[in-house]
Design a protein around this motif. Sequence first.
Motif, PDB file in Angstrom:
ATOM      1  N   CYS A  36      53.399  47.910  40.952  1.00 28.34           N
ATOM      2  CA  CYS A  36      53.380  46.935  39.862  1.00 28.34           C
ATOM      3  C   CYS A  36      53.676  45.543  40.404  1.00 28.34           C
ATOM      4  O   CYS A  36      54.356  45.390  41.430  1.00 28.34           O
ATOM      5  CB  CYS A  36      54.417  47.349  38.811  1.00 28.34           C
ATOM      6  N   ALA A  37      53.229  44.517  39.677  1.00 29.83           N
ATOM      7  CA  ALA A  37      53.499  43.141  40.093  1.00 29.83           C
ATOM      8  C   ALA A  37      54.988  42.849  40.147  1.00 29.83           C
ATOM      9  O   ALA A  37      55.433  42.011  40.936  1.00 29.83           O
ATOM     10  CB  ALA A  37      52.812  42.166  39.137  1.00 29.83           C
ATOM     11  N   SER A  38      55.787  43.537  39.337  1.00 29.65           N
ATOM     12  CA  SER A  38      57.232  43.307  39.385  1.00 29.65           C
ATOM     13  C   SER A  38      57.813  43.745  40.727  1.00 29.65           C
ATOM     14  O   SER A  38      58.820  43.194  41.186  1.00 29.65           O
ATOM     15  CB  SER A  38      57.936  44.033  38.240  1.00 29.65           C
ATOM     16  N   ASP A  39      57.182  44.742  41.383  1.00 28.99           N
ATOM     17  CA  ASP A  39      57.614  45.107  42.728  1.00 28.99           C
ATOM     18  C   ASP A  39      57.379  43.943  43.689  1.00 28.99           C
ATOM     19  O   ASP A  39      58.225  43.633  44.537  1.00 28.99           O
ATOM     20  CB  ASP A  39      56.861  46.342  43.216  1.00 28.99           C
ATOM     21  N   VAL A 321      52.409  50.826  51.991  1.00 32.28           N
ATOM     22  CA  VAL A 321      53.007  50.187  50.823  1.00 32.28           C
ATOM     23  C   VAL A 321      53.213  48.692  51.046  1.00 32.28           C
ATOM     24  O   VAL A 321      52.926  47.868  50.170  1.00 32.28           O
ATOM     25  CB  VAL A 321      54.333  50.870  50.439  1.00 32.28           C
ATOM     26  N   ALA A 322      53.719  48.302  52.207  1.00 34.82           N
ATOM     27  CA  ALA A 322      53.990  46.880  52.469  1.00 34.82           C
ATOM     28  C   ALA A 322      52.743  46.034  52.292  1.00 34.82           C
ATOM     29  O   ALA A 322      52.766  44.997  51.613  1.00 34.82           O
ATOM     30  CB  ALA A 322      54.566  46.705  53.874  1.00 34.82           C
ATOM     31  N   GLY A 323      51.632  46.463  52.894  1.00 33.66           N
ATOM     32  CA  GLY A 323      50.399  45.699  52.780  1.00 33.66           C
ATOM     33  C   GLY A 323      49.853  45.678  51.372  1.00 33.66           C
ATOM     34  O   GLY A 323      49.338  44.660  50.908  1.00 33.66           O
ATOM     35  N   ALA A 324      49.989  46.795  50.666  1.00 36.96           N
ATOM     36  CA  ALA A 324      49.466  46.869  49.303  1.00 36.96           C
ATOM     37  C   ALA A 324      50.244  45.957  48.361  1.00 36.96           C
ATOM     38  O   ALA A 324      49.651  45.238  47.537  1.00 36.96           O
ATOM     39  CB  ALA A 324      49.516  48.312  48.801  1.00 36.96           C
ATOM     40  N   ILE A 325      51.579  45.944  48.475  1.00 38.74           N
ATOM     41  CA  ILE A 325      52.376  45.078  47.610  1.00 38.74           C
ATOM     42  C   ILE A 325      52.082  43.617  47.895  1.00 38.74           C
ATOM     43  O   ILE A 325      51.982  42.791  46.979  1.00 38.74           O
ATOM     44  CB  ILE A 325      53.880  45.382  47.782  1.00 38.74           C
ATOM     45  N   ALA A 326      51.908  43.268  49.154  1.00 39.27           N
ATOM     46  CA  ALA A 326      51.650  41.880  49.525  1.00 39.27           C
ATOM     47  C   ALA A 326      50.327  41.374  48.976  1.00 39.27           C
ATOM     48  O   ALA A 326      50.135  40.159  48.822  1.00 39.27           O
ATOM     49  CB  ALA A 326      51.674  41.734  51.046  1.00 39.27           C
ATOM     50  N   ASN A 327      49.409  42.295  48.666  1.00 38.95           N
ATOM     51  CA  ASN A 327      48.073  41.887  48.218  1.00 38.95           C
ATOM     52  C   ASN A 327      47.783  42.266  46.776  1.00 38.95           C
ATOM     53  O   ASN A 327      46.626  42.296  46.368  1.00 38.95           O
ATOM     54  CB  ASN A 327      47.010  42.506  49.131  1.00 38.95           C
ATOM     55  N   LEU A 328      48.819  42.513  45.986  1.00 35.07           N
ATOM     56  CA  LEU A 328      48.597  42.948  44.604  1.00 35.07           C
ATOM     57  C   LEU A 328      47.835  41.918  43.775  1.00 35.07           C
ATOM     58  O   LEU A 328      47.097  42.297  42.856  1.00 35.07           O
ATOM     59  CB  LEU A 328      49.942  43.245  43.928  1.00 35.07           C
ATOM     60  N   SER A 329      48.015  40.656  44.068  1.00 31.33           N
ATOM     61  CA  SER A 329      47.383  39.604  43.262  1.00 31.33           C
ATOM     62  C   SER A 329      46.135  39.023  43.908  1.00 31.33           C
ATOM     63  O   SER A 329      45.577  38.041  43.403  1.00 31.33           O
ATOM     64  CB  SER A 329      48.385  38.476  42.991  1.00 31.33           C
ATOM     65  N   ALA A 330      45.684  39.605  45.005  1.00 29.44           N
ATOM     66  CA  ALA A 330      44.485  39.085  45.670  1.00 29.44           C
ATOM     67  C   ALA A 330      43.252  39.321  44.794  1.00 29.44           C
ATOM     68  O   ALA A 330      43.178  40.310  44.063  1.00 29.44           O
ATOM     69  CB  ALA A 330      44.306  39.757  47.028  1.00 29.44           C
ATOM     70  N   PRO A 331      42.270  38.403  44.851  1.00 29.27           N
ATOM     71  CA  PRO A 331      41.057  38.574  44.056  1.00 29.27           C
ATOM     72  C   PRO A 331      40.369  39.904  44.362  1.00 29.27           C
ATOM     73  O   PRO A 331      40.263  40.308  45.529  1.00 29.27           O
ATOM     74  CB  PRO A 331      40.183  37.390  44.484  1.00 29.27           C
ATOM     75  N   GLY A 332      39.924  40.571  43.320  1.00 32.13           N
ATOM     76  CA  GLY A 332      39.178  41.810  43.482  1.00 32.13           C
ATOM     77  C   GLY A 332      40.015  43.043  43.710  1.00 32.13           C
ATOM     78  O   GLY A 332      39.478  44.131  43.887  1.00 32.13           O
ATOM     79  N   THR A 333      41.349  42.900  43.713  1.00 32.22           N
ATOM     80  CA  THR A 333      42.195  44.074  43.913  1.00 32.22           C
ATOM     81  C   THR A 333      42.178  44.937  42.650  1.00 32.22           C
ATOM     82  O   THR A 333      42.005  44.436  41.542  1.00 32.22           O
ATOM     83  CB  THR A 333      43.646  43.679  44.226  1.00 32.22           C
ATOM     84  N   PRO A 334      42.363  46.256  42.799  1.00 32.43           N
ATOM     85  CA  PRO A 334      42.370  47.126  41.625  1.00 32.43           C
ATOM     86  C   PRO A 334      43.581  46.848  40.751  1.00 32.43           C
ATOM     87  O   PRO A 334      44.585  46.263  41.197  1.00 32.43           O
ATOM     88  CB  PRO A 334      42.423  48.535  42.232  1.00 32.43           C
TER      89      PRO A 334
END
Length: 344
Positions: A36-39, A321-334
């Motif tokens: 989640c974005a809160s993470d 997990v580290a990479g996924a959280i860092a890119n949660l708001s990147a364009p085109g992310t699920p």
Amino acid sequence: MKAACIENGEVHVREFADPEPGKGQALVRTHSCGLCASDAHFLTGGQHIIDLSRKMGGPYAALDYTRAFVPGHEYVGEVLDYGVGSRRPVATGRRVTSVPIMRQGGAHAVVGFSHDCPGGCGELMLLDEDFLLEIPDGLPDDHAALIEPLAVGLEHARRGRPDKDDVALVLGCGAIGLGVIAGLALAGVAPIVAADFHADRRELALRMGTHIAIDPRETDPYGPLPDLGGKRVNLIYENVGLPGMLQRIIESAPFDGRIVMGGYCMEPEPLYVFAAQNKRLNIQFAGGEEPQDMDLAMRSIADGRIDVTPWLGGRIGLGAVAGAIANLSAPGTPVRTVVDPRLL
């Protein structure tokens, strides 16, 4: 147990002692957990969030930002055992989710934002037996992990007291905004207007039940809408969480309009009460989900009334997990990446 943890704004994968359930607590093995974005907020602004909770009251006051904690509050897992003296409402071996709150065993914590109640980015969790929601057979783990974020959107939707005669506007089409759209559609509200800068999120909004999805840079969402015969919106849901949004909505809303603030803004929000009073506006602040919202979310996903399949992206292990959280708001992310903590 193995877990991905947050410590001093960084994500690490470590071994932790297995949690031991107390009275009223269930020991659960995690199957899937949504990010989640809160993470992500805790990576860059965690100390600020903790300080706000300590100053103004909030669920994160007990966190020590320098100590590791295991995030993850959107989860599904298998009941392994209970603490001594527990009611044991769900049989061991069954899958469950829950409102991410712990009130049993002398604890009062948010699961996933606590040193005592690790979240779904670890192999094991402690859940409050009073909040357990048993997952029906046939509902995939990854879909079950989306019950909690959908439930937040459903809670926000009902806070606006929607009526079938309303013209609703949903600002921001992340997970919460999409959940609001789904909740409005379930309530029979029509038409629903969605506004988001990103084309992929506007497309998802249409799939969730909105009737018109607009780019607010091109079309004023508060003005007469040609596709609606010149109608204007009167029920506005804010799911962005940026300063300035509330005052902009107050200036644009119609007389007797209703506003639901769901975006999590942690900065000062200046506004002119004068403007809101002149229009007799009703402003409702929405919070987290309640058990009734969790139940509706689960039943709606299970019976197909709400299809969350388009929300799902990749399924990852702890090492990603580290990479996924860092890119949660990147364009085109699920909308949601799902973690299986049994995988490295």
